[in-house]
Scaffold this motif. Structure first.
Motif, PDB file in Angstrom:
ATOM      1  N   PHE A  73    -140.006  86.871 -55.342  1.00  0.00           N
ATOM      2  CA  PHE A  73    -141.444  86.818 -55.604  1.00  0.00           C
ATOM      3  C   PHE A  73    -142.099  85.564 -55.023  1.00  0.00           C
ATOM      4  O   PHE A  73    -143.298  85.560 -54.745  1.00  0.00           O
ATOM      5  N   TRP A  74    -141.310  84.476 -54.834  1.00  0.00           N
ATOM      6  CA  TRP A  74    -141.860  83.288 -54.185  1.00  0.00           C
ATOM      7  C   TRP A  74    -142.348  83.636 -52.783  1.00  0.00           C
ATOM      8  O   TRP A  74    -143.402  83.175 -52.336  1.00  0.00           O
ATOM      9  N   GLY A  75    -141.578  84.437 -52.068  1.00  0.00           N
ATOM     10  CA  GLY A  75    -141.971  84.809 -50.719  1.00  0.00           C
ATOM     11  C   GLY A  75    -143.286  85.549 -50.698  1.00  0.00           C
ATOM     12  O   GLY A  75    -144.155  85.283 -49.861  1.00  0.00           O
ATOM     13  N   ARG A  76    -143.462  86.489 -51.638  1.00  0.00           N
ATOM     14  CA  ARG A  76    -144.700  87.244 -51.689  1.00  0.00           C
ATOM     15  C   ARG A  76    -145.887  86.357 -52.043  1.00  0.00           C
ATOM     16  O   ARG A  76    -146.973  86.471 -51.477  1.00  0.00           O
ATOM     17  N   CYS A  77    -145.687  85.435 -52.986  1.00  0.00           N
ATOM     18  CA  CYS A  77    -146.769  84.514 -53.356  1.00  0.00           C
ATOM     19  C   CYS A  77    -147.150  83.611 -52.189  1.00  0.00           C
ATOM     20  O   CYS A  77    -148.331  83.331 -51.961  1.00  0.00           O
ATOM     21  N   SER A  78    -146.150  83.143 -51.436  1.00  0.00           N
ATOM     22  CA  SER A  78    -146.454  82.251 -50.315  1.00  0.00           C
ATOM     23  C   SER A  78    -147.174  83.002 -49.198  1.00  0.00           C
ATOM     24  O   SER A  78    -147.967  82.406 -48.466  1.00  0.00           O
ATOM     25  N   ASP A  79    -146.910  84.293 -49.050  1.00  0.00           N
ATOM     26  CA  ASP A  79    -147.652  85.089 -48.063  1.00  0.00           C
ATOM     27  C   ASP A  79    -149.134  85.164 -48.429  1.00  0.00           C
ATOM     28  O   ASP A  79    -149.996  85.212 -47.561  1.00  0.00           O
ATOM     29  N   ASN A  80    -149.430  85.165 -49.734  1.00  0.00           N
ATOM     30  CA  ASN A  80    -150.806  85.287 -50.195  1.00  0.00           C
ATOM     31  C   ASN A  80    -151.521  83.938 -50.303  1.00  0.00           C
ATOM     32  O   ASN A  80    -152.710  83.827 -50.004  1.00  0.00           O
ATOM     33  N   MET A  81    -150.796  82.909 -50.731  1.00  0.00           N
ATOM     34  CA  MET A  81    -151.421  81.635 -51.067  1.00  0.00           C
ATOM     35  C   MET A  81    -151.193  80.542 -50.036  1.00  0.00           C
ATOM     36  O   MET A  81    -151.802  79.481 -50.102  1.00  0.00           O
ATOM     37  N   GLY A  82    -150.282  80.773 -49.096  1.00  0.00           N
ATOM     38  CA  GLY A  82    -149.949  79.754 -48.116  1.00  0.00           C
ATOM     39  C   GLY A  82    -148.616  79.101 -48.423  1.00  0.00           C
ATOM     40  O   GLY A  82    -148.097  79.202 -49.539  1.00  0.00           O
ATOM     41  N   ARG A  83    -148.050  78.424 -47.429  1.00  0.00           N
ATOM     42  CA  ARG A  83    -146.721  77.817 -47.582  1.00  0.00           C
ATOM     43  C   ARG A  83    -146.772  76.480 -48.339  1.00  0.00           C
ATOM     44  O   ARG A  83    -145.949  76.214 -49.214  1.00  0.00           O
ATOM     45  N   LYS A  84    -147.726  75.637 -47.996  1.00  0.00           N
ATOM     46  CA  LYS A  84    -147.757  74.280 -48.548  1.00  0.00           C
ATOM     47  C   LYS A  84    -147.844  74.245 -50.075  1.00  0.00           C
ATOM     48  O   LYS A  84    -147.073  73.512 -50.715  1.00  0.00           O
ATOM     49  N   PRO A  85    -148.743  74.999 -50.721  1.00  0.00           N
ATOM     50  CA  PRO A  85    -148.825  74.911 -52.186  1.00  0.00           C
ATOM     51  C   PRO A  85    -147.528  75.312 -52.884  1.00  0.00           C
ATOM     52  O   PRO A  85    -147.137  74.696 -53.880  1.00  0.00           O
ATOM     53  N   LEU A 194    -149.688  65.705 -46.811  1.00  0.00           N
ATOM     54  CA  LEU A 194    -150.423  64.907 -45.829  1.00  0.00           C
ATOM     55  C   LEU A 194    -150.210  65.355 -44.384  1.00  0.00           C
ATOM     56  O   LEU A 194    -151.137  65.285 -43.570  1.00  0.00           O
ATOM     57  N   PHE A 195    -148.997  65.801 -44.040  1.00  0.00           N
ATOM     58  CA  PHE A 195    -148.667  65.947 -42.628  1.00  0.00           C
ATOM     59  C   PHE A 195    -148.300  67.365 -42.177  1.00  0.00           C
ATOM     60  O   PHE A 195    -148.301  67.635 -40.974  1.00  0.00           O
ATOM     61  N   ILE A 196    -147.951  68.258 -43.096  1.00  0.00           N
ATOM     62  CA  ILE A 196    -147.561  69.604 -42.681  1.00  0.00           C
ATOM     63  C   ILE A 196    -148.801  70.447 -42.392  1.00  0.00           C
ATOM     64  O   ILE A 196    -149.758  70.454 -43.164  1.00  0.00           O
ATOM     65  N   ARG A 197    -148.762  71.153 -41.278  1.00  0.00           N
ATOM     66  CA  ARG A 197    -149.852  72.059 -40.919  1.00  0.00           C
ATOM     67  C   ARG A 197    -149.566  73.438 -41.499  1.00  0.00           C
ATOM     68  O   ARG A 197    -148.509  74.006 -41.287  1.00  0.00           O
ATOM     69  N   GLU A 198    -150.531  73.963 -42.262  1.00  0.00           N
ATOM     70  CA  GLU A 198    -150.371  75.282 -42.871  1.00  0.00           C
ATOM     71  C   GLU A 198    -150.261  76.350 -41.784  1.00  0.00           C
ATOM     72  O   GLU A 198    -150.928  76.280 -40.754  1.00  0.00           O
ATOM     73  N   THR A 199    -149.393  77.334 -42.011  1.00  0.00           N
ATOM     74  CA  THR A 199    -149.145  78.358 -40.984  1.00  0.00           C
ATOM     75  C   THR A 199    -149.699  79.730 -41.345  1.00  0.00           C
ATOM     76  O   THR A 199    -149.681  80.637 -40.517  1.00  0.00           O
ATOM     77  N   VAL A 200    -150.155  79.898 -42.582  1.00  0.00           N
ATOM     78  CA  VAL A 200    -150.799  81.161 -42.962  1.00  0.00           C
ATOM     79  C   VAL A 200    -152.071  80.851 -43.733  1.00  0.00           C
ATOM     80  O   VAL A 200    -152.187  79.812 -44.387  1.00  0.00           O
ATOM     81  N   LYS A 201    -153.017  81.754 -43.656  1.00  0.00           N
ATOM     82  CA  LYS A 201    -154.250  81.600 -44.405  1.00  0.00           C
ATOM     83  C   LYS A 201    -154.143  82.348 -45.724  1.00  0.00           C
ATOM     84  O   LYS A 201    -153.484  83.367 -45.820  1.00  0.00           O
TER      85      LYS A 201
END
Length: 408
Positions: A73-85, A194-201
């Protein structure tokens, strides 16, 4: 000067060291310092709080079960909310788990540790959000290199840190390492923020503006919907996980109980295993690409059985140290081969789903293994978990030999 600069850039390109990967490499190196120290001292710490071997295995089982289920379920949440959070949240859950360890005076509180660490979905494996971030930070043809570089540096640092952790634990106690793990998790969160660029919206429903919802019941059902041509492969991999959790999951604890090994000795054993794993991983990968996947799945089981026989008849530190070389080799032979075989045999559009399914099934079915191993140890002694592990590894070998088919 230009030649040096050109050479450095070629080196960066060859190792896919750009953008997020450079930050993740720093994060991996720093994190591996204290997490490398943690591995050899964790089981002695649990035993020092009055836990039996069955309890030690039970805590590991809780962590594994929660981690496996939550990963899906972490994978599904990260697809929706982004990787960084999700990566930052995972780090805070791990830091909270070690805060529990600082307050623990009996083993009972470590159940909460297992729950928090399991929910982080990032103990002994990559959190799905971080794994996805790596893949999305490089071109498709660089993904294997990016994963290999991060794992190679992490494993090498852990190998150096493991015996140091044993010395620190003997000199200053276990808690200094827990403080270190908390510190690196907080530093990691800061680096990501601070430094990671988000890869999904962040995805939102066009009509409601809310995140898209999907039936949890359907998601759980999908975990158990196996590809028909891969049922033998799933059975072999799950049997391997089930069997290796019995003895491998409590191995260091058994050595403390039976042979009285110190934290420093356990650190040295961990270093030898990690060294063997790191130096053999890239050559194994190249041979696997040349000769196919199935021979190396079988080879890993054979190496594992030989290692288990060695454990059964060893009675001093030197013998166990020598056996850490094949132990590391069986891991480097198994881990990339499983991923490569599955990737080869599922279509691109369902590849991530298949990877998540395999990880979840392995965890759900094999989570009782360390507890079973602990009960066998408490009831019958050192040899019982190892013999049970050996029987399971032999069954895994037969399943792979008879029911796994690989197209040339």
């Amino acid at each position: 000067m230009r030649d040096d600069d050109s050479l450095f850039r070629k080196f960066q390109r060859a190792l896919a060291l750009k953008g997020n990967i450079r930050i993740l490499l720093i994060d991996s190196i720093v994190g591996s310092i204290f997490y490398g120290m943690l591995d050899p001292i964790w089981q002695p710490f649990v035993l020092s709080l009055g836990a039996s071997m069955a309890v030690l295995g039970g805590i590991r089982a809780i962590l594994s079960l929660i981690g496996s289920v939550s990963s899906f379920f972490w994978g599904r949440c990260s697809d929706n909310m982004g990787r960084k959070p999700l990566i930052i949240l995972s780090n805070f859950l791990r830091a909270s788990a070690f805060t529990v360890c600082l307050a623990a005076h009996t083993w009972h509180l470590l159940i909460l540790y297992a729950v928090l660490m399991g929910l982080s979905a990032s103990y002994m494996q990559d959190n799905p959000a971080r794994a996805s971030l790596i893949a999305e930070s490089v071109k498709r043809g660089e993904r294997g290199t990016a994963y290999s570089v991060l794992m190679a540096f992490s494993t090498a640092v852990s190998a150096i840190a493991a015996p140091i952790g044993g010395i620190l634990a003997m000199s200053y106690g276990f808690y200094i390492i827990f403080y270190g793990c908390i510190a690196v998790d907080l530093c990691s969160s800061l680096l990501v923020w601070l430094f990671i660029r988000e890869t999904v919206k962040r995805r939102a429903n066009k009509q409601t503006g809310s995140l898209p919802q999907k039936s949890w019941i359907n998601s759980i059902y999908e975990i158990f919907r196996l590809e028909s041509h891969l049922k033998g492969f799933y059975a072999g991999v799950i049997m391997d996980s089930l069997s290796w959790g019995i003895a491998g999951g409590i191995f260091y604890g058994m050595l403390v109980k039976v042979h009285g090994f110190s934290e420093y000795q356990l650190g040295l054993l961990s270093t030898i295993m990690l060294f063997s794993w790191s130096i053999s991983q890239i050559p194994i990968g190249k041979l696997m690409d040349k000769y196919g996947r199935k021979p190396f799945l079988l080879a890993s089981e054979v190496i594992g059985i030989i290692t288990l026989i060695g454990w059964l008849f060893s009675d001093n530190f030197l013998y166990f140290a020598i056996l850490q070389f094949p132990y590391g080799l069986l891991i480097s032979t198994w881990v990339p081969t499983v991923s490569a075989f599955l990737a080869d045999n599922v279509p691109k559009e369902s590849r991530a789903e298949a990877m998540g399914r395999l990880q979840a099934l392995r965890g759900i079915i094999s989570f009782p293994s360390p507890y079973i191993g602990g009960m066998l140890f408490d009831s019958f002694g050192f040899s019982a978990p190892i013999i049970a592990n050996m029987v399971g590894a032999s069954l895994a070998f037969l399943i792979i030999l008879l029911f796994v088919k690989e197209e040339k």
